[in-house]
Design an enzyme around this catalytic site. Structure first.
Site, short mmCIF file in Angstrom:
data_model
loop_
_atom_site.label_atom_id
_atom_site.label_comp_id
_atom_site.label_asym_id
_atom_site.label_seq_id
_atom_site.Cartn_x
_atom_site.Cartn_y
_atom_site.Cartn_z
N GLY A 167 0.78 -1.23 0.00
CA GLY A 167 0.00 0.00 0.00
C GLY A 167 0.81 1.28 0.00
O GLY A 167 0.34 2.32 -0.45
N ASP A 209 1.15 3.14 4.54
CA ASP A 209 0.01 3.83 3.93
C ASP A 209 -0.95 4.39 4.98
O ASP A 209 -1.19 5.59 5.02
CB ASP A 209 -0.71 2.91 2.93
CG ASP A 209 -1.07 1.52 3.52
OD1 ASP A 209 -0.85 1.29 4.72
OD2 ASP A 209 -1.58 0.69 2.76
N ASP A 262 -4.22 2.59 11.14
CA ASP A 262 -5.63 2.38 11.49
C ASP A 262 -5.67 2.02 12.97
O ASP A 262 -5.68 2.92 13.83
CB ASP A 262 -6.20 1.30 10.57
CG ASP A 262 -7.67 1.01 10.80
OD1 ASP A 262 -8.36 1.85 11.39
OD2 ASP A 262 -8.14 -0.08 10.40
N VAL A 279 -10.79 3.39 2.69
CA VAL A 279 -10.32 4.23 1.59
C VAL A 279 -9.45 3.46 0.60
O VAL A 279 -8.82 2.45 0.96
CB VAL A 279 -9.55 5.46 2.12
CG1 VAL A 279 -10.47 6.40 2.87
CG2 VAL A 279 -8.36 5.05 2.98
N ASP A 281 -5.57 -0.54 -2.16
CA ASP A 281 -6.55 -1.29 -2.96
C ASP A 281 -7.70 -1.80 -2.12
O ASP A 281 -7.67 -1.73 -0.88
CB ASP A 281 -5.87 -2.49 -3.63
CG ASP A 281 -5.63 -3.65 -2.65
OD1 ASP A 281 -5.21 -3.37 -1.50
OD2 ASP A 281 -5.89 -4.80 -3.02
#
Ligand code: 5GP
Ligand code: MG
Length: 182
Positions: A38, A94, A97, A147, A153
């Site tokens: 990512g 990336d 979270d 997202v 992806d």
């Protein structure tokens, strides 16, 4: 699909993010460790924007089906070790979270004897952190939505988008259906 960060906003945000990193390291040699896949676009942009002696390494986070959560990390053993020992290390990911992926990875990097380890992420989701760890550099903070785009992806789709978009539940179902076809 709802655009959260436009292409122009993305470019400007990444540029000022890179400037902060540049200022922090003051020309000192740096090893960038990109968490694949990512972060591939972000890693490429940081390589373009940072004017420092840089070594580039990658690690692979094994992602569970549909990419909702990253599993155990696979490190590139010996190569990685020689680029980390006695060097400043910036881990590039990336999204932050829950933080669990980096929580697993950082001790593995610490064990390889770096001078310092810092974390740079493109996106951080608000109110999701589950570990006592924070990114040192964050380009954008976003709401808790799934997202895609700019390397991110869903079921192998949308990585090519030049902006960041949030997927609707229905679009996630559609992408799942398509990825199941041979
Ligand atoms: P964490 O371990 O911080 O919970 O999750 C981080 C990893 O989960 C990210 O590096 C990314 O691979 C994946 N992930 C978490 N949220 C999203 C999202 O909204 N979109 C995509 N495409 N991947 C995500
Ligand atoms: Mg990831």
């Amino acid at each position: 699909m709802k655009t959260l960060i436009t292409e122009d906003q993305l470019r400007a945000g990444i540029r000022s993010f890179a400037e902060k990193i540049q200022q922090h390291y003051q020309g000192r040699p740096l090893t960038l460790v990109g968490v694949m896949v990512g972060s591939i676009m972000l890693l490429a942009d940081l390589i373009r924007f940072l004017d420092l002696p840089m070594r580039i390494e990658i690690v692979q986070a094994r992602t569970q089906p549909h990419g909702l959560r990253s599993g155990p990390l696979v490190l590139n053993g010996d190569v990685l070790a020689s680029s980390i020992l006695n060097r400043h290390v910036l881990v590039v990911d990336d999204i932050f979270d829950t933080g669990r992926t980096l929580w697993d990875l950082i001790p593995q990097i610490d064990d390889l004897g770096p001078i310092s380890v810092r974390i740079a992420v493109l996106l951080q989701k608000e109110g999701r952190r589950e570990v006592p760890l924070k990114p040192d550099f964050t380009a954008f903070t976003i709401p808790n939505e799934f997202v895609v785009g700019y390397g991110l992806d869903y079921c192998d789709k949308y990585r090519n988008l030049p902006y960041i978009a949030a997927l609707e539940p229905q679009e996630m179902e559609e992408a799942e259906g398509k990825s199941a076809a041979p």
